[in-house]
Enzyme design. Sequence first.
Site, mmCIF file in Angstrom:
data_model
loop_
_atom_site.group_PDB
_atom_site.id
_atom_site.type_symbol
_atom_site.label_atom_id
_atom_site.label_comp_id
_atom_site.label_asym_id
_atom_site.label_seq_id
_atom_site.Cartn_x
_atom_site.Cartn_y
_atom_site.Cartn_z
ATOM 1 N N THR A 1 0.860 -1.190 0.000
ATOM 2 C CA THR A 1 0.000 0.000 0.000
ATOM 3 C C THR A 1 0.893 1.236 0.000
ATOM 4 O O THR A 1 1.652 1.451 0.949
ATOM 5 C CB THR A 1 -0.900 -0.006 1.248
ATOM 6 O OG1 THR A 1 -1.673 -1.209 1.219
ATOM 7 C CG2 THR A 1 -1.818 1.198 1.270
ATOM 8 N N GLU B 1 -3.761 -4.507 -2.737
ATOM 9 C CA GLU B 1 -4.278 -5.774 -2.205
ATOM 10 C C GLU B 1 -5.381 -5.493 -1.187
ATOM 11 O O GLU B 1 -5.212 -4.678 -0.302
ATOM 12 C CB GLU B 1 -3.125 -6.550 -1.559
ATOM 13 C CG GLU B 1 -3.525 -7.891 -1.003
ATOM 14 C CD GLU B 1 -4.274 -8.729 -2.033
ATOM 15 O OE1 GLU B 1 -3.739 -8.997 -3.106
ATOM 16 O OE2 GLU B 1 -5.446 -9.094 -1.769
ATOM 17 N N PHE B 2 -6.491 -6.216 -1.323
ATOM 18 C CA PHE B 2 -7.636 -5.987 -0.439
ATOM 19 C C PHE B 2 -7.892 -7.165 0.503
ATOM 20 O O PHE B 2 -8.950 -7.223 1.124
ATOM 21 C CB PHE B 2 -8.896 -5.694 -1.270
ATOM 22 C CG PHE B 2 -8.755 -4.469 -2.135
ATOM 23 C CD1 PHE B 2 -8.877 -3.203 -1.577
ATOM 24 C CD2 PHE B 2 -8.466 -4.580 -3.483
ATOM 25 C CE1 PHE B 2 -8.726 -2.061 -2.365
ATOM 26 C CE2 PHE B 2 -8.311 -3.450 -4.279
ATOM 27 C CZ PHE B 2 -8.436 -2.188 -3.722
ATOM 28 N N CYS C 1 -3.007 -2.163 8.952
ATOM 29 C CA CYS C 1 -3.418 -1.352 7.798
ATOM 30 C C CYS C 1 -4.184 -0.090 8.155
ATOM 31 O O CYS C 1 -3.734 1.012 7.841
ATOM 32 C CB CYS C 1 -4.237 -2.206 6.837
ATOM 33 S SG CYS C 1 -3.239 -3.503 6.099
HETATM 34 N N1 LIG Z 1 -1.433 -7.181 6.224
HETATM 35 C C1 LIG Z 1 -2.494 -6.888 5.520
HETATM 36 O O1 LIG Z 1 -3.613 -7.296 5.861
HETATM 37 C C2 LIG Z 1 -2.388 -6.064 4.268
HETATM 38 C C3 LIG Z 1 -3.474 -6.013 3.387
HETATM 39 C C4 LIG Z 1 -3.367 -5.258 2.234
HETATM 40 C C5 LIG Z 1 -2.200 -4.543 1.984
HETATM 41 N N2 LIG Z 1 -1.175 -4.594 2.874
HETATM 42 C C6 LIG Z 1 0.048 -3.839 2.544
HETATM 43 O O2 LIG Z 1 1.013 -4.762 2.039
HETATM 44 C C7 LIG Z 1 2.332 -4.376 2.456
HETATM 45 C C8 LIG Z 1 2.974 -5.508 3.225
HETATM 46 O O3 LIG Z 1 2.223 -5.737 4.398
HETATM 47 P P1 LIG Z 1 2.454 -7.012 5.318
HETATM 48 O O4 LIG Z 1 1.400 -6.992 6.360
HETATM 49 O O5 LIG Z 1 2.618 -8.210 4.448
HETATM 50 O O6 LIG Z 1 3.874 -6.626 5.964
HETATM 51 P P2 LIG Z 1 4.840 -7.564 6.821
HETATM 52 O O7 LIG Z 1 5.540 -6.640 7.742
HETATM 53 O O8 LIG Z 1 4.103 -8.740 7.351
HETATM 54 O O9 LIG Z 1 5.877 -8.115 5.734
HETATM 55 C C9 LIG Z 1 6.799 -7.329 5.063
HETATM 56 C C10 LIG Z 1 7.989 -8.206 4.719
HETATM 57 O O10 LIG Z 1 8.877 -7.459 3.862
HETATM 58 C C11 LIG Z 1 10.194 -7.868 4.193
HETATM 59 N N3 LIG Z 1 11.138 -6.874 3.670
HETATM 60 C C12 LIG Z 1 11.374 -5.619 4.109
HETATM 61 N N4 LIG Z 1 12.315 -5.028 3.342
HETATM 62 C C13 LIG Z 1 12.666 -5.920 2.396
HETATM 63 C C14 LIG Z 1 13.574 -5.897 1.313
HETATM 64 N N5 LIG Z 1 14.306 -4.795 1.034
HETATM 65 N N6 LIG Z 1 13.687 -6.990 0.533
HETATM 66 C C15 LIG Z 1 12.952 -8.098 0.803
HETATM 67 N N7 LIG Z 1 12.081 -8.183 1.816
HETATM 68 C C16 LIG Z 1 11.935 -7.106 2.610
HETATM 69 C C17 LIG Z 1 10.181 -7.988 5.705
HETATM 70 O O11 LIG Z 1 11.257 -8.776 6.176
HETATM 71 C C18 LIG Z 1 8.808 -8.633 5.930
HETATM 72 O O12 LIG Z 1 8.909 -10.041 5.957
HETATM 73 C C19 LIG Z 1 2.144 -3.085 3.262
HETATM 74 O O13 LIG Z 1 2.291 -1.993 2.415
HETATM 75 C C20 LIG Z 1 0.722 -3.185 3.726
HETATM 76 O O14 LIG Z 1 0.145 -1.925 3.976
HETATM 77 C C21 LIG Z 1 -1.229 -5.343 3.999
#
Ligand SMILES: NC(=O)c1ccc[n+]([C@@H]2O[C@H](COP(=O)([O-])OP(=O)(O)OC[C@H]3O[C@@H](n4cnc5c(N)ncnc54)[C@H](O)[C@@H]3O)[C@@H](O)[C@H]2O)c1
Length: 437
Positions: free
Chosen positions: A121, A149-150, A261
């Site tokens: 996001t 992603e939703f 989020c």
């Molecule tokens: N969690 C949700 O429900 C959700 C839903 C929709 C969108 N999003 C969005 O998706 C994105 C990810 O969210 P998430 O909850 O999966 O985050 P998360 O913190 O669970 O995972 C992020 C991952 O990225 C890795 N990372 C960080 N820097 C990196 C790099 N340079 N190279 C490789 N890996 C790296 C971290 O080690 C971690 O494992 C965010 O922008 C979030 O807002 C999340």
Amino acid sequence: MKIAVIGTGYVGLVVGACLSETGNDVTCADVDQGKIDGLKQNIMPIYEPGLDSLVERNQQQGRLHFTTDVGSAVSAAEVVFIAVGTPPDEDGSADLRHVLNVADTIGQRMTRELVVVTKSTVPVGTAARVATAVSTHARHPFHMCSNPEFLKEGAAVDDFMKPDRVVLGVDSDHARSVMAELYAPFVRTGKPIIFMDIPSAEMTKYAANAMLATRISFMNEIANLCEKVGANVDLVRKGIGSDARIGPSFLFPGPGYGGSCFPKDVKALVRTAGEAGSPLSVLEAVEEANDRQKHRLFEKLRCALGDSIDGAHIAVWGLAFKPQTDDMREAPALTLIDDVLSAGATVTAHDPAALHEAKRRLGDRIRFAESNYEALPGADALVVVTDWNEYRHPDFARIKAALRRPILIDGRNLYDATKMRSLGFTYLSFGRGREHA
Ligand SMILES: NC(=O)c1ccc[n+]([C@@H]2O[C@H](COP(=O)([O-])OP(=O)(O)OC[C@H]3O[C@@H](n4cnc5c(N)ncnc54)[C@H](O)[C@@H]3O)[C@@H](O)[C@H]2O)c1
């Protein structure tokens, strides 16, 4: 198709596993060595129903791979998804360091024409910044796509496999046709793929989360008002939710929204709006209302216990920010626990999935129980914070017998207020008329 997913968190892991399930060759890359080592042995870093079997099956069949070598994942790919975290910066804006770091690697390591997809996001304009970073090093043509992603944690696999809609912001026919092909298996029931320009796709994600957060804060404030004027929010909710223009979901009052989020996306959108000179005052109020709401459980507890809160012992059911996940980011339970400990009380807590995460976050500040009933003995009150299914029909006689005082604060309106009072509980919930502790 050969796909790289960079970032193997809640989103990246689900996206990678689901895309491998439809036959693609997917490599998930993450800088977290422990996470990747575990995943290679089918050990899930998160609790997400259905994810473990998907990962195990596709890994075993050679379609899903895990690595810490982001560059090598990129060099083998035709499509790269950026799914790294975008945590809030100090000023509330989205911290794009990880996203832009991956963009640099993509530019350096791509070996063919590529579609670069921002799945994280990110604020409007980020895909353009990613494109600039990639093009600094790129020796091959590439195309940008914003694919917000939703999915909902706790139902993430289902949400990805059967989305309500897929939003794709694209800047070329090539990106459009590659992404349409990739998503075709997920929209066979006729759910729409909505193509648009990239800034609109980036804004769509924030607008969706902001709208949902607004509904939550709105209903929480309506519930608070119901308590003052003697109305019942459960009935009001049904009364308005049956209006087709409003609809029934996201109308349940509670202890405020949390998770990874809503809090950060609301902050980031308020920030974007301020910078653009187009303030989102509605959303500023949503955030303020949520911050206040997170302390309401403690206020109810203090109302029930009075001065005796100092030295009291409190049982807490539910630590994750919502059921079916172990995610405790910004969880209302954390605010409650901080408030309770600051008031001089102690806590024993239970959660069906988040105990491990809670121990990591809270250490020895509180005690943990392996079952919900084990949290009760000697407690002066029980507070139900997360609406896990297993808390919905508990044995009230057993609860009452275990508690030192029969005080139950229901943060999710799970129980019937009249019944609870007839069982002898001091029972407080949200928005169901005037309450007297
Ligand atoms: N969690 C949700 O429900 C959700 C839903 C929709 C969108 N999003 C969005 O998706 C994105 C990810 O969210 P998430 O909850 O999966 O985050 P998360 O913190 O669970 O995972 C992020 C991952 O990225 C890795 N990372 C960080 N820097 C990196 C790099 N340079 N190279 C490789 N890996 C790296 C971290 O080690 C971690 O494992 C965010 O922008 C979030 O807002 C999340």
